[in-house]
Design a protein around this motif. Sequence first.
Motif, PDB file in Angstrom:
ATOM      1  N   PHE A 138     -24.488   7.715 121.238  1.00 53.86           N
ATOM      2  CA  PHE A 138     -24.216   8.979 120.551  1.00 53.86           C
ATOM      3  C   PHE A 138     -23.877   8.779 119.076  1.00 53.86           C
ATOM      4  O   PHE A 138     -24.115   9.668 118.256  1.00 53.86           O
ATOM      5  N   ASP A 139     -23.319   7.622 118.728  1.00 52.95           N
ATOM      6  CA  ASP A 139     -22.976   7.391 117.322  1.00 52.95           C
ATOM      7  C   ASP A 139     -24.105   6.701 116.561  1.00 52.95           C
ATOM      8  O   ASP A 139     -23.953   6.313 115.406  1.00 52.95           O
ATOM      9  N   GLU A 140     -25.237   6.551 117.216  1.00 49.56           N
ATOM     10  CA  GLU A 140     -26.379   5.871 116.597  1.00 49.56           C
ATOM     11  C   GLU A 140     -27.096   6.800 115.619  1.00 49.56           C
ATOM     12  O   GLU A 140     -27.235   8.002 115.871  1.00 49.56           O
ATOM     13  N   ARG A 151     -25.454  17.824 121.865  1.00 48.33           N
ATOM     14  CA  ARG A 151     -24.505  17.003 122.619  1.00 48.33           C
ATOM     15  C   ARG A 151     -23.766  17.849 123.656  1.00 48.33           C
ATOM     16  O   ARG A 151     -23.567  17.425 124.807  1.00 48.33           O
ATOM     17  N   SER A 152     -23.355  19.049 123.277  1.00 47.61           N
ATOM     18  CA  SER A 152     -22.644  19.909 124.230  1.00 47.61           C
ATOM     19  C   SER A 152     -23.569  20.323 125.376  1.00 47.61           C
ATOM     20  O   SER A 152     -23.133  20.427 126.535  1.00 47.61           O
ATOM     21  N   PHE A 201     -31.742  16.016 125.482  1.00 52.60           N
ATOM     22  CA  PHE A 201     -32.056  14.750 126.135  1.00 52.60           C
ATOM     23  C   PHE A 201     -32.597  13.700 125.162  1.00 52.60           C
ATOM     24  O   PHE A 201     -33.167  12.700 125.576  1.00 52.60           O
ATOM     25  N   GLN A 202     -32.440  13.920 123.845  1.00 45.79           N
ATOM     26  CA  GLN A 202     -32.986  12.990 122.866  1.00 45.79           C
ATOM     27  C   GLN A 202     -32.327  11.616 122.935  1.00 45.79           C
ATOM     28  O   GLN A 202     -32.901  10.626 122.464  1.00 45.79           O
ATOM     29  N   TRP A 203     -31.128  11.538 123.520  1.00 48.63           N
ATOM     30  CA  TRP A 203     -30.450  10.246 123.659  1.00 48.63           C
ATOM     31  C   TRP A 203     -30.818   9.527 124.970  1.00 48.63           C
ATOM     32  O   TRP A 203     -30.519   8.363 125.131  1.00 48.63           O
ATOM     33  N   HIS A 204     -31.436  10.261 125.881  1.00 47.19           N
ATOM     34  CA  HIS A 204     -31.620   9.743 127.234  1.00 47.19           C
ATOM     35  C   HIS A 204     -32.731   8.694 127.279  1.00 47.19           C
ATOM     36  O   HIS A 204     -33.696   8.762 126.518  1.00 47.19           O
ATOM     37  N   THR A 252     -31.369  -1.137 115.522  1.00 50.55           N
ATOM     38  CA  THR A 252     -31.139   0.289 115.336  1.00 50.55           C
ATOM     39  C   THR A 252     -31.146   0.639 113.848  1.00 50.55           C
ATOM     40  O   THR A 252     -30.990  -0.223 112.979  1.00 50.55           O
ATOM     41  N   VAL A 253     -31.307   1.934 113.561  1.00 53.94           N
ATOM     42  CA  VAL A 253     -31.295   2.394 112.172  1.00 53.94           C
ATOM     43  C   VAL A 253     -29.877   2.322 111.636  1.00 53.94           C
ATOM     44  O   VAL A 253     -28.938   2.862 112.230  1.00 53.94           O
TER      45      VAL A 253
END
Length: 836
Positions: free
Chosen positions: A552-554, A571-572, A456-459, A216-217
């Motif tokens: 989410f913390d990435e 996120r919300s 949905f960028q985390w999905h 990960t970055v």
Amino acid sequence: MSKIDQTEALLQVTKPSRYLGGELGSICKLDDGIEVRMALAFPDVYEVGMSHIGFPILYHILNSLDWAAAERVYSAWPDMAQWLEENNQPLCSLESSRLLAEFDIIGFTLQYELSYTNLLGMLRQAGLPLRREQRDESAPLIVVGGPCAYNPEPLAEFFDVALIGDGEEAIVELAAAVRRSKRENWSRLQLLEHLSGIEGFYLPQFFAVSYNDEGTVAEISPRRDGYEKVGRRYLNDLETAPFPTQPIIPYMQTVHNRVAMEIARGCTRGCRFCQAGYIYRPVRERSPETIRNLINQSLGNSGFEEISLLSLSTGDYSCIEGLLGSLMAEHAADRVAVSLPSLRVGSLTEELMEEVKKVRKTGFTLAPEAGSERLRAVINKGISADDLLETTGNAYRLGWRLIKLYFMMGLPTETDDDLQQLIELATQVKRSGKGTGGNDVNVAVSTFVPKPHTPFQWHGQIDIEETRRKQEMLKEGLRKKKLRFKYHEAELSFLEGVFARGDRRLAKVLERAVELGCRFDGWREHFDFEKWMQAFADCDIDPFWYLRQRDFDEVLPWDHIDCGLPKSFFRSELDKALEGDATPDCRDGDCHACGVCDFKERRMRLTDSEAERPAQQAEGESEEELTRVRLTLTKQGRARMVAHLEYLAMFQRAVRRAGLPVRFSGGFHPKPKVSYLEALPMGVSSEAELIDLELTQKIDVDHVLSSLNVQLPDGFKIIEAKEIPWKSLSPSSAVASSRYRVPLPAKLPLDLQKRIEAFLQAEQVTVVLMKKGREKQVDLRADVQEMSLVDGELELLLKKGSPLQVAAYLLEMEIEEIRRLQVRKIGIILKNSAEE
């Protein structure tokens, strides 16, 4: 300036009109006074690039500056690319055939992740090093923009500058900066430092990226104080924005060949999968009056037969019914149709459909996106099955026979039951047309690809195996319901997903893929998944890792690109999606604090919904005085490379631009009553093409000639116009024979004269030709009336047919070799006439 002559290539490639240039409306500026030259580069084939609305806007903005010039370049199709490589020829611009390496700026638009190899391929064909660090001070500045620039990291090693956001104002500032750098003799670094101080410009070399052990970055570190994030560029007011009203008129049929009018930019619907819905906020509408004026000018300058009203959700435009009514009233008599390509279920009223069908029924595509009410709530689509079925039922009753439905699969929280409901919903759409005379349904389903700057960028994205399983499930279910099914290959969606959320480490994969021959990856016939997997393996990169769900913390690879909406809002929205909660449209409701508006300059700009009332239908046509005019036209120079169907479309649009009262056929798809000779072979020039016009009014033939000649591109010219009796034979029936001249090659058959005599004495001369993949025997002798050697050329008089095959037989050459000899039609003989 270095210019490249690619005439030889045009005789060897498919669709040579892709490379002709010189289209009506194109601009080629002389060198005098031009300080900055920019090549607008589209990393796909001509007919796709010419359909993109952003390019002509930037093209005309730059060319309106006295000191700047913009030219176009598109990806060479594989046959042209092969010719360039084999002949050691670089890629050049359309307008002036200038080498790409000689431009000050090359600006690429990034519309689709699978065009990235084409971008690298174009740099290679231009003779430029791919990596930024390998290019010297004399190299053009490589700039990228478009929706994919919101995560340009997979390409970050290759470009100098990314323009984030709207380009109308920023493109001028970019050109001005380059102009100043040339005048003041700045270094490349000084220019880049200057650009970093202008809003919207991202300079990847001013950021360092480090990675954690698990891949990960770890951190995106700015290398300049005050340059921690790059903010998006906004065009605050669309009403005053420049818009080209003199379109470039392509010779060939492009993907979208029409007047494309952007009536609004941005969307307030908040569909959670849709990147465009977030990165183009806030909504900015043009006024109906401005839209009508721009359309009227564009139609007059183009001769197009269709108007397309563009926005992310055209049906949401505040004055859509009034605007559409006034456009139809103004242009229906000229058989100009209006299409609404981005309609949302619920905004498509029966009144709108009634207007659209007045000239002809343009395409009808609806996008429910998901099959179940539950899943539509997750993605915030905000439509019900009842809304959809009411709309499709109305469409069938109003005469539409085919409805296209667009869905996605692999959406967050999707289950097999959601897909079963998709099948059932499509079936209900088909039933809604029962008893109307036609109820075909095409179902297109793409695989959901999570995009940056969306909730949905985390999905995670479903993998290839799961994609295929879902596709098989849909294919079987839809087949049983007798519904047609189209889908994207799983491998294409997989690769799109890798690069959509990729990082800088993918640069070496792109380089390797290009080395292996990957090009046109978005085209099924050219996509080679095995080569891509080899490229990943050679670079020791696991592509499947990029499809995973993100924490989410990435640190996300695009976190330093500010689209105007904070991660907290996304996120919300994701939390609300998982709860099935709706976020209402803020157009008519409360602001939901996405953060994009400052409520002063940067705000929603809507037109008055009462500002546009449907206009009265134009009065009926005056009494007709039917007239027929015969034109004699020459087709020479670059025009000889224009194919027959392209020639027909080109001429019909010239008739429209000239304002001639041409007669139209009846039916749902009216066509102008214009008739032509049989097709002239590609590459053959002509001094005597006939065209008949049927007019509804008597007009002076000299006016017809002069008004049309002004509208014809270089290489076409009308040399005679005359009125003929109404019931005269059509051009193809009126011609008894056509005379051709074939220049002789350096190497001739020793017995050419004897071959000519033997040919003329024979009753039949049979050759075997390939027609649509099958062998067919053809008698060449039947259509040849005369044949002789005249002034060192072969002269043929043919009743009909092509001179190329006859010349190839006599000269013992291949047809393509004959085509390169520049065969000419020099005259015709009409029936019942002794004169040519």
